[in-house]
Scaffold this active site. Sequence first.
Site, PDB file in Angstrom:
ATOM      1  N   PRO A   2       0.791  -1.219   0.000  1.00 16.41           N
ATOM      2  CA  PRO A   2       0.000   0.000   0.000  1.00 16.41           C
ATOM      3  C   PRO A   2       0.817   1.260   0.000  1.00 16.41           C
ATOM      4  O   PRO A   2       1.349   1.677   1.016  1.00 16.41           O
ATOM      5  CB  PRO A   2      -0.760  -0.122   1.324  1.00 16.41           C
ATOM      6  N   GLU A   3       0.883   1.911  -1.125  1.00 12.20           N
ATOM      7  CA  GLU A   3       1.360   3.282  -1.174  1.00 12.20           C
ATOM      8  C   GLU A   3       0.153   4.131  -1.548  1.00 12.20           C
ATOM      9  O   GLU A   3      -0.961   3.616  -1.628  1.00 12.20           O
ATOM     10  CB  GLU A   3       2.496   3.416  -2.202  1.00 12.20           C
ATOM     11  N   LYS A  65      -0.932   7.494   3.549  1.00 12.11           N
ATOM     12  CA  LYS A  65      -1.239   6.076   3.336  1.00 12.11           C
ATOM     13  C   LYS A  65      -2.313   5.581   4.289  1.00 12.11           C
ATOM     14  O   LYS A  65      -2.521   4.375   4.416  1.00 12.11           O
ATOM     15  CB  LYS A  65       0.040   5.235   3.510  1.00 12.11           C
ATOM     16  N   HIS A  98      -5.965 -14.949   6.964  1.00 13.52           N
ATOM     17  CA  HIS A  98      -5.236 -13.731   7.297  1.00 13.52           C
ATOM     18  C   HIS A  98      -6.136 -12.593   7.737  1.00 13.52           C
ATOM     19  O   HIS A  98      -5.671 -11.466   7.888  1.00 13.52           O
ATOM     20  CB  HIS A  98      -4.380 -13.294   6.109  1.00 13.52           C
ATOM     21  N   ARG A 117       1.090 -10.161   7.283  1.00 11.97           N
ATOM     22  CA  ARG A 117       2.260  -9.912   8.126  1.00 11.97           C
ATOM     23  C   ARG A 117       1.947  -9.245   9.449  1.00 11.97           C
ATOM     24  O   ARG A 117       2.854  -9.010  10.258  1.00 11.97           O
ATOM     25  CB  ARG A 117       3.314  -9.104   7.340  1.00 11.97           C
ATOM     26  N   ARG A 261      16.617  -0.043   2.321  1.00 12.69           N
ATOM     27  CA  ARG A 261      15.575  -0.491   1.387  1.00 12.69           C
ATOM     28  C   ARG A 261      16.175  -0.844   0.049  1.00 12.69           C
ATOM     29  O   ARG A 261      17.057  -0.154  -0.459  1.00 12.69           O
ATOM     30  CB  ARG A 261      14.527   0.616   1.165  1.00 12.69           C
TER      31      ARG A 261
END
Length: 277
Positions: A2-3, A65, A98, A117, A261
């Site tokens: 998600p950006e 975001k 999930h 996650r 990154r």
Amino acid sequence: MPELPEVETIASRLRNGSDDLPSLLEHRINRVNLYWERTLATPSVDEFRERVIGQVIKDIWRRGKYLVFSLSEDFLLVHLRMSGDMLVDRNSRQEDPHQRLILLLDSGLRLVFIDPRKFGRVWLVSNPGEVLDGLGPEPLDGSFSAAEFHERLHSYRRQLKPLLLDQHFLAGLGNIYTDEALHLTRLHPLTISDTISSLKSEQLLGHIRQVLREGIRRNGTSIDWIYRGGNYQHHLRVYRRTGEPCPRCGAEIERILVGGRGTHICPNCQQLSGFQD
DNA sequence: CACGAGACCTGTTCGC
DNA sequence: TGCGAACAGGTCTCGT
């Protein structure tokens, strides 16, 4: 996943509806199922249930975001972090391993927060500023000028890419769209922010807007197994294209580490030098 | 102030 | 084939 473009896509789907599913506006929250407690940043589980049940979804939008649900009494904020997704389904649909939080609505629809996650977070607050106040400007806000962007770049002496990823500096950019915008502007990610000329600053802001708008137009980027529905991945120039030819000059795209990154650059187009024209 | 490393997590892909 | 290492759309906190 998600950006800004992905969050924007999700927000507008929830707000305006899509294909077979209606808008969530004016739906009332009837019940809460929480499957992973740490998903809830605040308040406590008990207070969350007590407060959110009975509230009606009045509006849905995006800030940086964050997904913002304006409820009849409070604000529900959601950050998807690395692997979150927010979708609507029918009460009858099968459970997802999930799923972390489900809000059951009158109407029989469910608002489902999926997050393999478990990094994603949800806040229920009376004042959204508690969470959103630290965010930098919206890159697509027309009142945010190139001159102001240039000034902000020069108010720090930091590596360019980590600065662009810093949500206090600018709200909404993530790893994908930052690499894309830097490549279009021919800027090396390690360029020191206060060495950038006003021309380059203006070009960079233009390219940031270009990749974000194009991402939104294509409903975001779908990579791996996490987010689906977008197709901007077919238009990426450097992100995760290590070893492939640069679309501008043909040199092999390299992957380097910047601020911890993975970062994708064309070593020919994006050279690091002391001055940026 | 600016940077890197580690933490938070699970799933997929890579390399030997 | 198998198995551990590396890696993943994010952000926070800590130590230097």
